[in-house]
Motif scaffolding. Structure first.
Motif, PDB file in Angstrom:
ATOM      1  N   PHE A   1       0.676  -1.279  -0.055  1.00  0.00           N
ATOM      2  CA  PHE A   1       0.018  -0.451  -0.137  1.00  0.00           C
ATOM      3  C   PHE A   1       0.328   1.048   0.098  1.00  0.00           C
ATOM      4  O   PHE A   1       2.036   1.501   0.493  1.00  0.00           O
ATOM      5  N   GLY A   2       0.621   2.389  -0.348  1.00  0.00           N
ATOM      6  CA  GLY A   2       1.093   3.113  -0.546  1.00  0.00           C
ATOM      7  C   GLY A   2       2.111   3.828  -1.868  1.00  0.00           C
ATOM      8  O   GLY A   2       1.970   2.902  -2.256  1.00  0.00           O
ATOM      9  N   ALA A   3       2.787   4.747  -1.846  1.00  0.00           N
ATOM     10  CA  ALA A   3       3.914   5.174  -2.453  1.00  0.00           C
ATOM     11  C   ALA A   3       4.498   3.843  -2.857  1.00  0.00           C
ATOM     12  O   ALA A   3       5.531   3.764  -3.506  1.00  0.00           O
ATOM     13  N   ASN A   4       5.329   3.243  -1.220  1.00  0.00           N
ATOM     14  CA  ASN A   4       6.667   2.796  -1.100  1.00  0.00           C
ATOM     15  C   ASN A   4       5.854   1.367  -1.275  1.00  0.00           C
ATOM     16  O   ASN A   4       6.853   0.652  -1.312  1.00  0.00           O
ATOM     17  N   ASN A   5       4.759   1.074  -1.609  1.00  0.00           N
ATOM     18  CA  ASN A   5       4.004  -0.453  -1.562  1.00  0.00           C
ATOM     19  C   ASN A   5       4.475  -0.864  -0.630  1.00  0.00           C
ATOM     20  O   ASN A   5       5.168  -2.226  -0.319  1.00  0.00           O
ATOM     21  N   ASP A   6       3.973  -0.638   0.555  1.00  0.00           N
ATOM     22  CA  ASP A   6       4.528  -1.746   1.794  1.00  0.00           C
ATOM     23  C   ASP A   6       3.824  -2.038   2.212  1.00  0.00           C
ATOM     24  O   ASP A   6       2.702  -1.818   2.119  1.00  0.00           O
ATOM     25  N   PRO A   7       4.112  -3.579   2.900  1.00  0.00           N
ATOM     26  CA  PRO A   7       3.432  -4.292   3.190  1.00  0.00           C
ATOM     27  C   PRO A   7       2.497  -4.560   4.606  1.00  0.00           C
ATOM     28  O   PRO A   7       2.853  -4.773   5.511  1.00  0.00           O
ATOM     29  N   VAL A   8       2.008  -3.339   4.747  1.00  0.00           N
ATOM     30  CA  VAL A   8       1.604  -2.944   5.831  1.00  0.00           C
ATOM     31  C   VAL A   8       0.588  -4.267   6.623  1.00  0.00           C
ATOM     32  O   VAL A   8       0.741  -4.426   7.946  1.00  0.00           O
TER      33      VAL A   8
END
Length: 314
Positions: free
Chosen positions: A11-18
């Motif tokens: 998710f997000g601009a950095n494609n973080d695996p929240v």
């Protein structure tokens, strides 16, 4: 890994695996709630040190394989220091608790073997891929320096089959001869230069060979005539001693109606003899060309796809 795909999306601009972060949070919280960190401290410390050991070994392995993507800028970098760091980490793991260290190695081995045998469709650009290239190159160089002997003779075939998907009997026969333990090159001569996208053709045909469990390679050349293209294949196919020593061709069944093609056919045979290559000709009842059947199947498949696009399933 199975059953954890839910935590993979980023998710997000950095494609973080929240979702993965949340999972790790609850696992850590569970360890804290226990109230006795000494119960899990040994295992956690071993995992922590094992991560450092793997990082050090990855750095060392990338260095010895001369991976182009690994270019450390540290002035005093030395790959052997990384190897020493790996050994020190392993030693510390056993000094803390040898049983937990063995358990850690077992878990790492299981995770690695699972990925190794499952072969996921992912290209990580790992140092292991660089090692495959280096090993193949050194093996080919050593083979070139090795003297030939009759006891080690292997038939290395150059199959003039055109598109292998259109002449599967010829390719299957070649595969039976090599028994997946010798060189097999399927050569395709395109007599209409510019009519095909060679990059896509190479990739799709190599995938066809892999799908049919055929251990071989595919090469394609463009030429104004089949004769000149076949001669080019004989001259250029292979590397060093890993080059064909036998030409496998299909029998030209329409020789009565194609005199010019027959002349080209015999000229290729003469050229093969001039290059001291063996000749094998396969003749089967009904011929070897399945191109009409392949075209018919592709047409039926395209019509079926068009029909589905134009209809709505309820």
């Amino acid at each position: 890994y199975p059953k954890i795909e839910f935590f993979a999306p980023g998710f997000g601009a950095n494609n973080d695996p929240v979702r993965g972060y949340v999972l790790v949070f609850f696992v850590s919280l569970g360890c804290i709630i226990i109230g006795e960190l000494n119960m899990v401290s040994s295992l956690l410390s071993n995992f922590f040190v094992a991560a450092y050991a793997l990082i050090n070994f990855s750095v060392f392995h990338a260095s010895i394989t001369k991976s182009p993507g690994w270019r450390p800028s540290f002035k005093y970098y030395n790959p052997w220091v990384s190897l020493v760091g790996t050994l020190l980490c392993v030693g510390v793991m056993f000094m803390m608790d040898w049983m937990t260290a063995l358990l850690t190695f077992l878990i790492i081995a299981i995770l690695y073997l699972y990925i190794f045998y499952r072969k996921p469709e992912a290209n990580w650009g790992s140092s292991a891929q660089a090692q495959v290239f280096v090993s193949a190159l050194k093996g080919l160089q050593n083979l070139t320096e090795t003297q030939d002997h009759v006891k080690n003779y292997r038939p290395k075939l150059l199959v003039l089959c055109g598109n292998p998907a259109q002449r599967p009997p010829l390719v299957d026969f070649a595969n039976l001869i090599t028994k997946k333990l010798s060189l097999l090159i399927c050569a395709h001569v395109v007599t209409e230069p510019g009519s095909k996208n060679l990059a896509i053709l190479k990739e799709s045909t190599q995938n066809w060979l892999n799908d049919h469990k055929i251990k071989g390679f595919y090469t394609v050349v463009e030429s104004g005539s089949w004769e000149e293209g076949a001669k080019s294949c004989m001259t250029l196919a292979g590397l060093g001693k890993l080059s064909p020593n036998t030409i496998l061709m299909g029998f030209k069944s329409d020789w009565i109606n194609d005199i010019s093609g027959l002349q080209e056919y015999f000229n290729v045979l003469y050229t093969a003899f001039d290059h001291n290559l063996g000749i094998a000709i396969l003749r089967v009842k009904g011929g070897l060309d399945f191109s009409e059947h392949v075209t018919a199947e592709e047409t039926v498949g395209e019509e079926e796809m068009d029909r589905r696009r134009g209809s709505v399933d309820l």
